[in-house]
Write a protein that holds these residues in place. Sequence first.
Motif, PDB file in Angstrom:
ATOM      1  N   ASN A 134       0.859  -1.181   0.000  1.00 44.17           N
ATOM      2  CA  ASN A 134       0.000   0.000   0.000  1.00 44.17           C
ATOM      3  C   ASN A 134       0.897   1.232   0.000  1.00 44.17           C
ATOM      4  OD1 ASN A 134      -3.154  -0.433   0.518  1.00 44.17           O
ATOM      5  ND2 ASN A 134      -2.021  -2.122   1.462  1.00 44.17           N
ATOM      6  N   LYS A 204      -7.993   6.187  -5.454  1.00 43.55           N
ATOM      7  CA  LYS A 204      -7.404   4.880  -5.175  1.00 43.55           C
ATOM      8  C   LYS A 204      -7.290   4.100  -6.473  1.00 43.55           C
ATOM      9  CE  LYS A 204      -7.991   0.731  -2.302  1.00 43.55           C
ATOM     10  NZ  LYS A 204      -8.839   0.062  -1.275  1.00 43.55           N
ATOM     11  N   VAL A 222      -1.178  -0.855  -4.316  1.00 44.37           N
ATOM     12  CA  VAL A 222      -2.452  -0.201  -4.028  1.00 44.37           C
ATOM     13  C   VAL A 222      -2.122   1.261  -3.753  1.00 44.37           C
ATOM     14  CG1 VAL A 222      -4.526  -0.202  -2.609  1.00 44.37           C
ATOM     15  CG2 VAL A 222      -3.298  -2.349  -3.031  1.00 44.37           C
TER      16      VAL A 222
END
Length: 276
Positions: A134, A204, A222
């Motif tokens: 992430n 996102k 991500v």
Amino acid sequence: MSKTPESLNNAQNNTKSSLGPAKPITTLPDLFLTAVSLLFLFSSPKPNHTLFRKFLPFPPNARRFPKMTTTSQSRASFATPQALSDWLKPRLSSDSLESWGVKPGTKNLHNLWLELSEGETSLVDSSPPLRTVNVVTVRILGKGNLVLVESRQELSDGSFRDRFRPLSEKMKPHETTEEAVTRAVKEELGSSRVVRIVPGSYRKKLEERNSVSYPGLPARYVLHSVEAWVEGLPEEDFVTEEKEEYEDVDGTRRLEKAVSVRKHYWKWVCSDSLCS
């Protein structure tokens, strides 16, 4: 006048016809046989239904198969970098693994182990393994329709790697986007600066590509992206130095063999074609 026997018989027959057919008289033996039959009927064993089940096309209660889950590896699985190396060798080509930390701009096995220990990275058990990270990216806005990008990095082994991307930082476990933005600005741009995230700018996105830091290891990123204003930044291109990425509480490096970023080179560029 006396009646003859024949006339008496006829009279009796007429009387029986008027009364309807004669009902049979139940005798004691008949009652006994009936009772025995009922006793046998109710005392007989129940039929075996299993004899019929095997002829059913499907079982009465269909089995529910559990959902498949993806196995991932974390810090608990690798007590040492050597344990991680032993796990990777049968799943990754030897040429790829041997290039880590040797090829300019790459990181080494110790870096990956530290990422796992910090919870910044997870590995999916496959061949080759899939690394999932992430990442928060901050598109810092400047004057005159300019945006700030990191043009390149200088690593602790003396090598350089080109970046040309907005400020980016791996997120910590359970860290919010706002917290990650504040930490990224502090660590890579130096000191505590006032950061104002542009409302509604959060995006996102999922990207999958081969990792530059770990050749041969595919990565899933991500990306949590925002736009922000950061006060007090130089208006010209500038360089910042970053303290050690992984440190203990006493300030010492957790693992000397890991490759870390020493310097960040920043550059203001046009955000679109409107910039002259």
